[in-house]
Structures are given as C-alpha cells and as structure tokens.
Motif scaffolding. Structure first.
Motif, PDB file in Angstrom:
ATOM      1  N   HIS A  15       0.949  -1.107   0.229  1.00 46.70           N
ATOM      2  CA  HIS A  15       0.098  -0.290  -0.097  1.00 46.70           C
ATOM      3  C   HIS A  15       0.748   1.278  -0.067  1.00 46.70           C
ATOM      4  N   THR A  16       1.908   0.913   0.014  1.00 46.53           N
ATOM      5  CA  THR A  16       2.854   2.766   0.966  1.00 46.53           C
ATOM      6  C   THR A  16       3.360   2.681  -0.827  1.00 46.53           C
ATOM      7  N   VAL A  17       3.811   1.370  -1.569  1.00 45.76           N
ATOM      8  CA  VAL A  17       4.548   1.744  -2.497  1.00 45.76           C
ATOM      9  C   VAL A  17       3.484   2.136  -3.982  1.00 45.76           C
ATOM     10  N   VAL A  18       2.431   1.887  -3.594  1.00 45.18           N
ATOM     11  CA  VAL A  18       0.688   2.705  -4.303  1.00 45.18           C
ATOM     12  C   VAL A  18       0.859   4.377  -4.052  1.00 45.18           C
ATOM     13  N   GLU A  19       1.146   4.512  -2.541  1.00 45.87           N
ATOM     14  CA  GLU A  19       1.003   5.719  -2.643  1.00 45.87           C
ATOM     15  C   GLU A  19       2.274   6.741  -3.167  1.00 45.87           C
ATOM     16  N   LEU A  20       3.703   5.388  -3.070  1.00 50.18           N
ATOM     17  CA  LEU A  20       4.852   6.323  -3.256  1.00 50.18           C
ATOM     18  C   LEU A  20       5.329   6.895  -4.892  1.00 50.18           C
ATOM     19  N   GLN A  21       4.338   5.327  -5.314  1.00 46.54           N
ATOM     20  CA  GLN A  21       4.182   6.032  -6.998  1.00 46.54           C
ATOM     21  C   GLN A  21       3.142   7.164  -7.629  1.00 46.54           C
ATOM     22  N   ASN A  22       2.445   7.374  -6.529  1.00 52.02           N
ATOM     23  CA  ASN A  22       0.763   7.911  -6.632  1.00 52.02           C
ATOM     24  C   ASN A  22       1.833   9.610  -6.343  1.00 52.02           C
ATOM     25  N   GLU A  23       2.736  10.775  -6.109  1.00 52.06           N
ATOM     26  CA  GLU A  23       3.077  10.954  -5.571  1.00 52.06           C
ATOM     27  C   GLU A  23       4.622  11.047  -6.498  1.00 52.06           C
ATOM     28  N   GLY A  24       4.545  10.568  -7.870  1.00 54.16           N
ATOM     29  CA  GLY A  24       5.568  10.716  -8.116  1.00 54.16           C
ATOM     30  C   GLY A  24       6.926   9.995  -7.753  1.00 54.16           C
ATOM     31  N   PRO A 181      -3.349  -1.802  12.178  1.00 55.94           N
ATOM     32  CA  PRO A 181      -3.646  -0.947  10.324  1.00 55.94           C
ATOM     33  C   PRO A 181      -4.512  -2.404  10.040  1.00 55.94           C
ATOM     34  N   ILE A 182      -5.650  -2.343   9.304  1.00 47.68           N
ATOM     35  CA  ILE A 182      -6.168  -2.644   8.865  1.00 47.68           C
ATOM     36  C   ILE A 182      -7.104  -2.676   7.819  1.00 47.68           C
ATOM     37  N   GLY A 183      -7.513  -3.047   7.340  1.00 49.93           N
ATOM     38  CA  GLY A 183      -8.288  -3.322   5.307  1.00 49.93           C
ATOM     39  C   GLY A 183      -7.581  -3.609   4.024  1.00 49.93           C
ATOM     40  N   ILE A 235      -6.650   1.205  12.413  1.00 49.53           N
ATOM     41  CA  ILE A 235      -6.497   2.213  11.721  1.00 49.53           C
ATOM     42  C   ILE A 235      -6.582   2.164  10.478  1.00 49.53           C
ATOM     43  N   HIS A 236      -6.815   2.018   8.933  1.00 50.93           N
ATOM     44  CA  HIS A 236      -6.967   2.240   7.513  1.00 50.93           C
ATOM     45  C   HIS A 236      -6.164   1.940   6.946  1.00 50.93           C
ATOM     46  N   VAL A 237      -5.386   0.580   6.614  1.00 51.65           N
ATOM     47  CA  VAL A 237      -3.627   0.940   5.687  1.00 51.65           C
ATOM     48  C   VAL A 237      -3.445   1.734   4.995  1.00 51.65           C
ATOM     49  N   VAL A 238      -4.473   2.281   4.048  1.00 47.63           N
ATOM     50  CA  VAL A 238      -4.167   2.835   3.089  1.00 47.63           C
ATOM     51  C   VAL A 238      -3.679   4.456   3.833  1.00 47.63           C
ATOM     52  N   ASP A 239      -3.978   4.566   5.077  1.00 45.80           N
ATOM     53  CA  ASP A 239      -3.957   5.807   6.076  1.00 45.80           C
ATOM     54  C   ASP A 239      -2.487   6.120   6.136  1.00 45.80           C
ATOM     55  N   VAL A 240      -2.474   4.552   7.293  1.00 47.77           N
ATOM     56  CA  VAL A 240      -1.205   4.437   7.338  1.00 47.77           C
ATOM     57  C   VAL A 240       0.066   4.017   6.201  1.00 47.77           C
ATOM     58  N   ALA A 241      -0.345   3.996   4.997  1.00 42.38           N
ATOM     59  CA  ALA A 241       0.637   4.363   3.619  1.00 42.38           C
ATOM     60  C   ALA A 241       1.066   5.566   3.633  1.00 42.38           C
ATOM     61  N   LYS A 242      -0.338   6.448   3.099  1.00 39.00           N
ATOM     62  CA  LYS A 242      -0.133   7.373   2.846  1.00 39.00           C
ATOM     63  C   LYS A 242       0.933   8.327   4.065  1.00 39.00           C
ATOM     64  N   ALA A 243       0.822   8.183   5.891  1.00 39.53           N
ATOM     65  CA  ALA A 243       1.598   8.584   6.614  1.00 39.53           C
ATOM     66  C   ALA A 243       3.429   8.659   6.696  1.00 39.53           C
ATOM     67  N   HIS A 244       3.401   7.196   5.274  1.00 37.35           N
ATOM     68  CA  HIS A 244       4.401   7.085   5.060  1.00 37.35           C
ATOM     69  C   HIS A 244       5.308   7.823   4.573  1.00 37.35           C
ATOM     70  N   VAL A 245       4.848   8.353   3.892  1.00 38.50           N
ATOM     71  CA  VAL A 245       5.238   8.972   2.397  1.00 38.50           C
ATOM     72  C   VAL A 245       5.238  10.363   3.132  1.00 38.50           C
ATOM     73  N   VAL A 246       4.507  11.445   3.828  1.00 32.96           N
ATOM     74  CA  VAL A 246       4.023  12.340   4.496  1.00 32.96           C
ATOM     75  C   VAL A 246       5.670  11.925   5.212  1.00 32.96           C
ATOM     76  N   ALA A 318      -5.939  10.398   9.937  1.00 31.22           N
ATOM     77  CA  ALA A 318      -6.266   9.018   9.412  1.00 31.22           C
ATOM     78  C   ALA A 318      -7.343   9.958   8.552  1.00 31.22           C
ATOM     79  N   GLU A 319      -7.501   8.946   7.627  1.00 23.72           N
ATOM     80  CA  GLU A 319      -9.130   9.356   7.159  1.00 23.72           C
ATOM     81  C   GLU A 319     -10.356   8.994   7.706  1.00 23.72           C
TER      82      GLU A 319
END
Ligand code: WQD
Length: 338
Positions: A15-24, A181-183, A235-246, A318-319
């Motif tokens: 999930h973190t790889v996805v958010e990283l790639q989405n951020e370029g 983390p779940i979801g 906590i939603h795993v996508v929220d966790v992933a986004k936190a890694h990017v920031v 977390a959203e």
C-alpha cells in the motif's frame, strides 16, 4: 527520486508503494517472498499504471545487500518493512527474529551510513508501550519491557537507529509506531494475505464471514473496559501508507526537528473487540458466529494513540473510520475467495 521499499510486496509495504508511486517517486522493492507473492506487483501496476522495480533478495545475505546498494547508488531513501511479525513464532524461534529484524536492520544502516545523505523510515509498533499507564498514548510514554522477542526487536530496532543517527548526522530517520492497521486498497487490487490461520482480529473476522472459519473466539470479556473486551486503535492501511510518504517528505525536505523522530500512527479512537464485530455486521449485513473464550496470554487491556504529534508535524491525519476500514477488508476478503 529513487526510494527503496524493503518488504514492499507485503501488506503495509504494498500500500505504501502505491502511495509513493502516486506521488511520483520511483520505487525499488526488495522482498524475499517469504510472506508475500510476486502477484502483488500486478495489483500495484493495476492501481498506479507503473510497475516498480523488483529485486528478489534475502536481506540476511550481507554481501547481496552491499551489492544492491552498489548497483542502485542513487537511492535516496529507504522505507524498511521487511521483518517477521508473528508474536507466537518469535517465542519459538527468537534467533530467527533477531536475525531478520535486527541483523538486517544493521546491514541497511551500515550501507546508508556510507552515503552523504540518506533518509530512513522504520516500521515500529505500539507494542513498545506494553500496557501504557495513560490513554491515549503519547510518544513520550515509557517503553515497557517487551512481552516477546518480536516486541523486543521493535524496541531494540528503535535504539539501534537512534544510536546510529547520533553519530551520523547525514542520516535522518523516523520510526513509525503502528497501532492496528486493517483494511485494503479501495480498488480491491491489493490487500492483506495472511498465511494459514490469521492471528489478528480483522482477517479472522472476514474469513469467518466468508465461511473459511467456523467461529471467531473472542479472547476474554472481563477486562476492565466498557464491554469487558480489549480495546485497540484500528487504522486503515491506506492512512498508514500515506503517513509513510509524508514522513519521507519531511526527511527529504529537512523539516525534521532532530535527525531521529518517533510518531504514533493511529486514529486516536479505541474500539473494543465487540465493537469491531458490530462494525463487521453493519458493513456486511451478516451475523458473525463468535464465542467468548479465555483471555489470550500477553494481551494488553487497551491501547489507542494520541495522534497530535503526527497531526502537527506531518500534517497527517487518519481519514477513515472503523466502518470504512472494515468495509474495505470485507470487500477484499470476498474478492479473493470468489
Ligand atoms: C486485537 C484484539 C485480541 C484475534 C497486534 C499485533 C502484534 C503487535 C500489536 C505489531 C485483541 C482480540 C484477536 C482473535 C480475538 N504489534 N482477538 N480473537 O493484539 O493488538 O496485536 O498489534 O506490530 O504483533 O498482532 O492485535 O489483531 O491480534 O488482536 O478476540 O481471534 O482482538 O485479544 O484484543 P493486537 P490482534
């Protein structure tokens, strides 16, 4: 910019790889496939339109780690997920856990210490707090003696990074202490793939819901909590992933206050086991078959995060609420069993 994600085919890693790639970011994944599958790359590509570079490698092989960093000299940051995570197994095989979770950490930090500048994000856990004295838990709550070798690897891992940062000012690190983390990704292209019988609550619930398990055992209902069952911060795993990017961006943009920082990743809201079951029943429209059994040894009564430090410093919150996270977990379970 090139970022290494170790364990990038695992649950939180993918999930973190996805958010990283989405951020370029350009992502290089290292994974030994011990608890994941190469198929996850297909899911990542389906979501982002990009296939990350993948190197199948066992990080315990130090010469291979050295070779890797020679080959990819332009790696500027590492997000380190690769680790073993089964508490029970860690009691049976402590040296395996110390080698996987600490030996490997040392090898990576040795390589990063050779660079002029490097950023490092570490997967830590709320398990370092044990049963905290106060709720919600702030980052300055005392670290309690670990209940298991697994928990100990997270505590000692943090200490290894802290000590390394002290003498390596060119290295900046953040340890993220995950709550529960779940979801799965809303696209249902990637999600959690537990091997064997799940030890964690939510995958056990969704597997029971889909008919793969007969009944959920609820471990204890006479804890000193509102309904007697244990309380956690899911906590939603996508929220966790986004936190890694920031967190990574904070290090790359040098917004960090010191070169080693720790943040809680939670929602700030505690939910009991019975509330999690009710959430499942709401989003799935199914009744869950469960029974109350004895307590599970080592379980803390309650743990939920004070998230203000991460909210302020990372500009992250977390959203998703529990039902959103549960719905995505349920959608994923139905997809993979259909
Ligand atoms: C949640 C709640 C159980 C299963 C996790 C990780 C652990 C650590 C901390 C990770 C508890 C109850 C569970 C079941 C149940 N660190 N439960 N029946 O205990 O918070 O631990 O976070 O980095 O490794 O596993 O999460 O999902 O195991 O349990 O009643 O079949 O659900 O007693 O109260 P936990 P969990």
């Amino acid at each position: 910019m090139k970022i290494l994600v170790t364990g990038g085919l695992g649950f939180i890693g993918s999930h973190t790889v996805v958010e990283l790639q989405n951020e370029g970011f350009e992502v290089v994944i290292i994974d030994n496939l011990s608890n994941s599958s190469e198929e996850v790359l297909v899911g990542i590509e389906a979501i982002t339109g990009k296939k990350p570079i993948f190197e199948k490698l066992d990080l315990r092989e130090k010469p291979k780690v050295q070779e890797f960093f020679k080959k990819y000299q332009d790696i500027e940051g590492v997000i380190h997920f690769a680790a073993s995570k089964a508490v029970g197994e860690s009691v049976e095989k402590p040296l395996l856990y110390y080698e996987n979770n600490l030996g490997v950490l040392v090898y990576i930090l040795q390589e990063l210490s050779k660079k002029n500048k490097a950023s490092f994000i570490f997967s830590s856990s709320c398990t370092v707090y044990g049963q905290a004295d106060k709720m919600p838990i702030t980052e300055d709550a005392p670290v309690k003696p670990a209940e298991s070798p697994y928990g100990n690897t997270k505590q000692v891992g943090e200490e290894i990074i802290r000590d390394t940062c002290k003498v390596n000012q060119q290295l900046s690190a953040i340890a993220l202490r995950y709550f529960n983390p779940i979801g799965s990704h809303p696209s249902v292209e990637i999600g959690e793939l537990p091997i064997g019988v799940p030890q964690n609550l939510v995958p056990f619930i969704t597997q029971t819901g889909v008919g793969l398990r007969e009944q959920l055992s609820v471990f204890g209902d006479d804890y000193p909590t509102e309904d007697g069952t244990c309380v956690r911060d899911y906590i939603h795993v996508v929220d966790v992933a986004k936190a890694h990017v920031v967190a990574l961006q904070r290090l790359l943009n040098k917004k960090n206050e010191t070169n080693y920082e720790v943040f809680n990743l939670g929602t700030g809201k505690g939910s009991s086991v019975l509330e999690v079951i009710q959430s499942f029943e709401r989003v799935s429209g199914k009744k869950l078959n469960y029974k109350i059994v004895d307590k599970r040894p080592g379980d803390v009564i309650e743990a939920y995060a004070d998230t203000r430090k991460a909210n302020k410093a990372l500009g992250w919150k977390a959203e998703s609420a529990l039902d959103d996270s549960m719905r995505s977990a349920w959608n994923w379970e139905q997809k993979i069993r259909s």
